[in-house]
Design a protein around this motif. Structure first.
Motif: not given
Length: 410
Positions: A382-402
Motif C-alpha cells: 500500500a505504501v509502495a504503489i503510490p511511490l511507484v506512481g510518483l516514480w513514473l511521473w518523474v521518469a516522464k519529466n526527466l525524459g522531457r528535460e533531457h
C-alpha cells in the motif's frame, strides 16, 4: 553499433575497466548480503541508517580532496584507498572470526564502496565521451560491467567451497587494482578537452547539492534515483527476511545470492549487447527510463498477492536487469550534457547521498509499516504503489528535460 577507428582502443579499455570493477564488487556483494542476513533485519535497518550518515560525512570529505587535486589523480587515489581497505578487512576478519563489529563495519563499508567506485567510473566516462558518442557506445561499455557482474558470481560460486568467504576479499582487491590501471589507460587514450584533465574535479563541498536543487534536469535525476532506491530497498529487505526464514546455512545463502546475481548478469549482458543501443536510439531515453518503474509496479502487485522467496527473487532479478540494461545507461547519457565540473560534483552527490538516502528512508518506512510481515501484511504494498506512481511521473519529466537540453546543446 558504429565505432570509429580512433575510438576502438579507448572503448576496449573502458570495457575492461568496468569489467574488472564490477567483478571485484560482485565478489564482495554475496558476502555483504550474507552478513546482512546473519545480523538480522533489525540490525539491517540500523545499518542502512549508518550508511546514510557515513555518506553525509564522506561526500564533503570527497569534495575537500577533489577540490585540491587534478581530476586525473582523484580516481586512482580513491581506488587505491579502497584496495588497501579490502586488505585491511581481510586481516581483521581473519584475526577476529565471527566478530559482529567487523561484520557490521564491512557491511557499511561495502555499501559505501560500490557507490563511490561506480560513480567515479561513470564520471570519468561522461568526461571523456561526448553525448553523441555515449548514445552509440554506452551500451557496449555497460556490457563490460555486466560481464564483470557475471564473472564475479561465477568466481564466488567456484571458490566459496574451496576458500573461506573472507579470502575472496583479496581476489576482489586485485581486480580493483587492475580496474584502476585500466582507468589510467583510458584517460591517456582520450585526454578529453584540452587541459580538462588538469582541472580540479569540484569547486566546493556543497556545489553538487546546490546544482541538484536549482537545476530541473538534475533534480529529476535525483528524484528518479531516490525513488528507485526506496522501492528497491523494500524488495531487498523483504528478500533478507525470507532468506533468513527459509535458508539456514551460511554457505548456501552465499550461493543463493551469487546465483541470483548470475541470472541478472546473463540477462543484462544479452540486452546490453543486442538491445540497449537500439532502444535508446529508436525509442528514446524516456522509454528506457519508464521501463524501470513499470517493472517495479508489476513486481509490487505480484508480491502483494504472493510474498514468497522465489517471487521476490524473480522481482529483484527483473528490476535489476531493467535498471542495468536500460535505465542506468539512459541516466548516464543524460549526464554527458552537463558541464565538466558538474559531471563530478552533481553525479557524485546523487550517486552517494541521494542513493543511500533512498535506502535509509525505505528501511525506516519498512520497519514502521510492519516489516516483520513484509509484503504479506499488505501495508508495504500500500505504501509502495503510490511511490511507484510518483516514480513514473518523474521518469516522464526527466525524459522531457533531457530532450530540451539536448536540443539546446545541438
Amino acid at each position: 553499433m558504429k565505432v570509429e577507428p580512433t575510438e576502438t582502443m579507448a572503448l576496449l579499455a573502458s570495457f575492461a575497466m568496468f569489467f574488472t570493477l564490477l567483478s571485484a564488487y560482485y565478489i564482495i556483494r554475496p558476502v555483504r548480503d550474507e552478513i546482512g542476513v546473519m545480523l538480522g533485519k533489525d540490525v539491517l535497518h540500523q545499518l542502512f541508517s549508518i550508511v546514510f550518515v557515513v555518506m553525509l560525512v564522506l561526500v564533503p570529505l570527497f569534495g575537500f580532496v577533489a577540490a585540491r587535486f587534478q581530476r586525473r589523480y582523484v580516481l586512482p587515489a580513491i581506488y587505491t584507498f579502497f584496495v588497501l581497505n579490502l586488505v585491511g578487512f581481510w586481516i581483521a576478519m581473519k584475526t577476529m572470526p565471527g566478530s559482529q563489529l567487523a561484520a557490521g563495519t564491512f557491511f557499511v563499508w561495502a555499501s559505501v564502496f560500490n557507490l563511490f567506485v561506480v560513480s567515479l567510473f561513470w564520471s570519468l566516462m561522461s568526461e571523456l565521451w561526448s553525448h553523441a558518442e555515449a548514445r552509440r557506445l554506452y551500451g557496449f561499455i555497460s556490457a563490460g560491467g555486466t560481464a564483470g557482474a557475471l564473472a564475479g558470481p561465477l568466481l564466488t560460486q567456484g571458490l566459496v567451497r574451496a576458500l573461506s568467504p573472507v579470502d575472496l576479499l583479496l581476489i576482489s582487491a586485485v581486480l580493483l587494482l587492475v580496474s584502476m590501471l585500466a582507468g589510467i589507460l583510458v584517460r591517456r587514450l582520450r585526454p578529453g578537452q584540452e587541459g580538462a584533465e588538469t582541472d580540479l574535479a569540484v569547486g566546493g563541498i556543497f556545489d553538487g547539492a546546490v546544482k541538484v536543487f536549482t537545476t530541473p534536469m538534475f533534480l529529476y535525476i535525483a528524484l528518479f534515483v531516490f525513488l528507485a532506491n526506496v522501492v528497491g530497498t523494500f524488495f531487498y529487505l523483504e528478500q533478507a527476511r525470507l532468506v533468513a526464514l527459509t535458508i539456514p546455512d551460511t554457505t548456501t545463502r552465499v550461493e543463493f545470492f551469487a546465483g541470483r546475481d548470475l541470472a541478472v548478469s546473463i540477462a543484462t549482458l544479452l540486452i546490453e549487447l543486442f538491445g540497449t543501443a537500439r532502444v535508446l536510439q529508436r525509442f528514446g531515453l524516456t522509454a528506457a527510463l519508464l521501463a524501470l518503474p513499470m517493472t517495479a509496479a508489476f513486481g509490487t502487485l505480484l508480491l502483494s498477492f504472493d510474498a514468497a522467496l522465489w517471487v521476490v527473487a524473480a522481482v529483484m532479478v527483473a528490476e535489476r536487469v531493467v535498471a542495468f540494461a536500460l535505465a542506468n545507461p539512459a541516466v548516464k547519457v543524460i549526464y554527458t550534457l552537463a558541464q565538466p565540473d558538474e559531471k563530478y560534483k552533481v553525479q557524485n552527490f546523487i550517486d552517494t547521498v541521494v542513493y543511500r538516502g533512498g535506502d535509509a528512508s525505505s528501511s525506516w518506512v519498512y520497519g514502521a509499516a510492519g516489516g516483520g510481515l513484509g509484503f504479506a501484511s499488505g501495508t508495504i504494498a500500500a505504501v509502495a504503489i503510490p511511490l511507484v506512481g510518483l516514480w513514473l511521473w518523474v521518469a516522464k519529466n526527466l525524459g522531457r528535460e533531457h530532450s530540451r537540453h539536448a536540443a539546446e546543446k545541438a
